[in-house]
Design a protein around this motif. Structure first.
Motif, short mmCIF file in Angstrom:
data_model
loop_
_atom_site.label_atom_id
_atom_site.label_comp_id
_atom_site.label_asym_id
_atom_site.label_seq_id
_atom_site.Cartn_x
_atom_site.Cartn_y
_atom_site.Cartn_z
N SER A 188 -10.35 15.69 -3.09
CA SER A 188 -10.65 15.25 -1.79
C SER A 188 -11.21 13.69 -2.04
CB SER A 188 -12.15 16.02 -1.49
OG SER A 188 -12.99 15.86 -2.45
N GLY A 189 -11.80 13.47 -3.29
CA GLY A 189 -12.21 12.07 -3.65
C GLY A 189 -10.93 11.14 -3.87
N THR A 190 -9.92 11.77 -4.31
CA THR A 190 -8.65 10.76 -4.76
C THR A 190 -7.74 10.85 -3.97
OG1 THR A 190 -7.79 12.42 -6.22
CG2 THR A 190 -9.66 10.81 -7.22
N GLU A 191 -7.98 11.34 -2.55
CA GLU A 191 -6.72 11.19 -1.47
C GLU A 191 -6.31 9.74 -1.52
OE1 GLU A 191 -8.03 12.56 2.03
OE2 GLU A 191 -8.09 14.57 1.23
N PRO A 192 -5.02 9.51 -1.24
CA PRO A 192 -4.63 8.00 -1.23
C PRO A 192 -4.84 7.20 0.02
CG PRO A 192 -2.83 9.60 -0.76
CD PRO A 192 -3.85 10.53 -1.14
N THR A 193 -6.05 6.82 -0.09
CA THR A 193 -6.64 6.18 1.26
C THR A 193 -7.15 4.83 0.59
OG1 THR A 193 -9.04 6.88 1.13
CG2 THR A 193 -7.48 8.15 2.61
N GLU A 194 -7.12 3.71 1.31
CA GLU A 194 -7.37 2.64 0.66
C GLU A 194 -8.97 2.43 0.21
OE1 GLU A 194 -6.93 -2.31 2.11
OE2 GLU A 194 -6.32 -0.53 3.40
N ASP A 195 -9.66 3.24 1.07
CA ASP A 195 -11.15 3.10 1.07
C ASP A 195 -11.64 4.00 -0.38
OD1 ASP A 195 -14.06 3.03 2.09
OD2 ASP A 195 -13.98 5.28 1.82
N HIS A 196 -10.65 4.66 -0.79
CA HIS A 196 -11.07 5.45 -2.11
C HIS A 196 -10.86 4.53 -3.17
CE1 HIS A 196 -10.56 9.68 -0.37
NE2 HIS A 196 -11.92 9.19 0.12
N LEU A 255 0.89 -1.32 0.15
CA LEU A 255 0.02 -0.20 0.03
C LEU A 255 0.81 1.21 -0.14
CD1 LEU A 255 -2.78 -0.92 2.23
CD2 LEU A 255 -2.86 -0.84 0.01
N ILE A 256 2.20 1.13 -0.02
CA ILE A 256 2.98 2.26 -0.03
C ILE A 256 3.02 2.92 -1.52
CG2 ILE A 256 5.06 1.14 -0.66
CD1 ILE A 256 6.61 2.81 1.33
N ARG A 257 2.52 2.08 -2.51
CA ARG A 257 2.33 2.43 -3.62
C ARG A 257 1.03 3.03 -3.92
NH1 ARG A 257 4.45 -3.01 -6.47
NH2 ARG A 257 6.46 -3.37 -5.75
N LEU A 258 0.23 3.24 -3.23
CA LEU A 258 -1.08 4.02 -3.32
C LEU A 258 -0.91 5.47 -3.70
CD1 LEU A 258 -3.99 3.49 -3.25
CD2 LEU A 258 -4.21 3.89 -0.60
N PRO A 259 -0.32 6.33 -3.19
CA PRO A 259 -0.10 7.63 -3.71
C PRO A 259 0.14 7.79 -5.20
CG PRO A 259 0.92 7.53 -1.57
CD PRO A 259 0.61 5.91 -1.86
N ILE A 280 3.48 0.44 -11.31
CA ILE A 280 2.68 0.69 -10.12
C ILE A 280 2.55 -0.41 -9.38
CG2 ILE A 280 0.91 2.01 -8.93
CD1 ILE A 280 0.87 3.94 -11.00
N CYS A 281 1.78 -1.37 -10.26
CA CYS A 281 1.30 -2.43 -9.56
C CYS A 281 2.35 -3.72 -9.35
CB CYS A 281 0.06 -3.22 -10.18
SG CYS A 281 -1.37 -1.97 -10.36
N ASN A 282 1.91 -4.62 -8.59
CA ASN A 282 2.67 -5.92 -8.18
C ASN A 282 2.81 -6.64 -9.50
OD1 ASN A 282 4.02 -8.24 -6.91
ND2 ASN A 282 2.21 -8.68 -6.19
N ALA A 283 4.22 -6.98 -9.93
CA ALA A 283 4.28 -7.62 -11.26
C ALA A 283 3.57 -9.08 -11.22
CB ALA A 283 5.69 -7.86 -11.41
N GLU A 284 3.80 -9.62 -9.93
CA GLU A 284 3.07 -11.14 -9.68
C GLU A 284 1.47 -10.89 -10.07
OE1 GLU A 284 2.33 -14.53 -6.49
OE2 GLU A 284 3.51 -13.04 -5.99
N ALA A 285 0.96 -9.73 -9.53
CA ALA A 285 -0.70 -9.55 -9.84
C ALA A 285 -0.85 -9.54 -10.82
CB ALA A 285 -0.97 -8.41 -8.62
N LEU A 286 -0.11 -8.49 -11.77
CA LEU A 286 -0.38 -8.22 -12.99
C LEU A 286 -0.38 -9.59 -14.09
CD1 LEU A 286 1.21 -4.78 -14.06
CD2 LEU A 286 -1.13 -5.13 -13.69
N GLU A 287 0.54 -10.37 -13.52
CA GLU A 287 0.75 -11.44 -14.34
C GLU A 287 -0.54 -12.54 -14.28
OE1 GLU A 287 3.93 -15.16 -14.90
OE2 GLU A 287 4.38 -13.79 -13.63
#
Length: 317
Positions: free
Chosen positions: A252-260, A225-229, A300-307
Motif C-alpha cells: 500500500s505504501g509503495t504503490e507507484p504514485t508521485e506522492d509516495h 513518470l512512466i518510469r515510476l513503477p 531507471i533514472c534520467n541519465a542527464e539528471a544522474l550526471e
C-alpha cells in the motif's frame, strides 16, 4: 490529458530567479505569469528549465511569436547571472549565526508563535536557494497570519480554551549535501494549531542543482513518470530485504504514485527515499527511509539528471 498545476517549489523558484519581475530585459513589470517556453501542448511537463516569468503583455507577445523561443531561452540563461549581480544581500529575516530566522509572535487570541530558520548561503547561485527557502517560509508565515485574521474577525466564535493555546510553528533544517553540483536540505516542520489534540511533524525536502540551477523534482530525476513503477519495484525490494515490514504495509505504501516517492534527499553516493508515519509502518515506528545507490538508479533514472547530481565517475554509475 488535463493540465496539472505547476508544483509550488518550481513556480516559486521561477519567480525568485526572476526577482519577481518580468524576465524580459528592461520590462520590470511585477504582475507575472509563468510561461512554458516550449508550449505545454508539446512537452506536457512543468520543467524548471522550460519555465520563465513573464508579465501578461510579454506572455502574449511570446505566444504570438514576437518574442521567439531562442530569445526566451537566452533570457532564462541570463537570469542567474543577473540575480547574483543585483541581489543586495539583504533578507527580511534576521541573521542568526550562519543562518537566518523568520520570527513572529502574535499576542492576540489564540495568537501564534512562528520561528523558521534557513541557511544564508554566500555564493551568488546558492543565494537563489536561500531566497527560495525564505519565500517558502514567508508563505508559511502568511498562512499563520491569515488564520489569526480569521479569529480576530470572529472573536465571539472562539472557544474559551483556545485563549490559552496559541498556534505554533518551528522550522528546522539539516544540510545533507552541499557541493559544487548540488544542495540538498532536509526540513523538519513542527506545527500546533489551536484546538488540535496534538501537534504534527512533517518532513520537507529541498534539492537544487547549481550548474545549471534547477529544483530536482521526482519527474526530473526519472526523466518521465512512466518510469515510476520501476522505481517503486526497486525501492519495495530494498525495503522487503530488511525484513522489517509486512507485505500489506509495503504494497500500500509503495504503490507507484508521485506522492509516495516525492520525498527524497540526494546524498554523495545515492538517494535516500523518506516515508512519513503510516506510509509503510505504524505511527509508533515513526518515519522510515531507504537508501538507493546511484548505480542501481542508473537503469531507471534520467541519465542527464544522474550526471547533474552524481559525484561518481561515469564508469562507476
Amino acid at each position: 490529458m488535463s493540465r496539472p498545476d505547476i508544483p509550488a517549489d518550481i513556480r516559486r523558484a521561477v519567480l525568485v530567479e526572476a526577482g519577481h519581475r518580468c524576465a524580459i530585459p528592461r520590462c520590470n513589470q511585477t504582475e507575472l505569469d509563468v510561461h512554458h517556453i516550449v508550449p505545454w501542448a508539446d512537452c506536457q511537463k512543468h520543467e524548471y528549465s522550460n519555465l520563465i516569468a513573464l508579465c501578461p503583455i510579454c506572455h502574449r507577445r511570446a505566444h504570438l511569436g514576437d518574442i521567439d523561443r531562442k530569445s526566451l531561452f537566452i533570457y532564462k540563461q541570463n537570469l542567474a547571472k543577473e540575480f547574483g549581480r543585483h541581489d543586495n544581500g539583504s533578507f527580511q529575516a534576521e541573521a542568526v549565526e550562519i543562518k537566518r530566522r523568520l520570527k513572529e509572535v502574535n499576542v492576540n487570541s489564540p495568537g501564534f508563535q512562528f520561528q523558521f530558520d534557513f541557511p544564508d548561503f554566500p555564493n551568488p547561485v546558492e543565494r537563489i536557494v536561500s531566497r527560495n527557502i525564505e519565500a517558502w517560509g514567508l508563505e508559511l508565515l502568511a498562512q499563520f497570519q491569515d488564520g489569526q485574521s480569521h479569529w480576530d474577525d470572529n472573536l465571539e466564535e472562539l472557544p474559551e480554551h483556545f485563549h490559552n493555546w496559541p498556534a505554533r510553528l518551528s522550522g528546522d533544517y539539516e544540510i545533507t549535501r552541499r557541493d559544487e553540483r548540488l544542495i540538498s536540505i532536509r526540513y523538519t516542520v513542527d506545527t500546533y494549531y489551536p484546538g488540535a489534540a496534538h501537534g504534527g511533524r512533517a518532513t520537507r525536502v529541498l534539492n537544487y542543482t547549481l550548474s545549471p540551477f534547477r529544483p530536482v523534482t521526482l519527474e526530473y530525476l526519472l526523466g518521465d513518470l512512466i518510469r515510476l513503477p520501476a522505481l517503486a519495484d526497486l525501492v519495495r525490494q530494498h525495503l522487503s530485504d530488511t525484513g522489517q515490514y509486512t507485505d500489506w504495509w509495503l504494497n500500500s505504501g509503495t504503490e507507484p504514485t508521485e506522492d509516495h516517492f516525492s520525498l527524497f534527499i540526494i546524498l554523495q553516493h545515492g538517494v535516500l527515499f523518506i516515508f512519513p508515519e503510516y506510509r509503510i509502518a505504524s505511527y509508533a515506528e515513526g518515519e522510515q527511509s531507504i537508501f538507493i545507490d546511484f548505480r542501481e538508479l542508473n537503469e531507471i533514472c534520467n541519465a542527464e539528471a544522474l550526471e547533474d547530481i552524481s559525484t561518481l565517475d561515469e564508469d562507476y554509475i
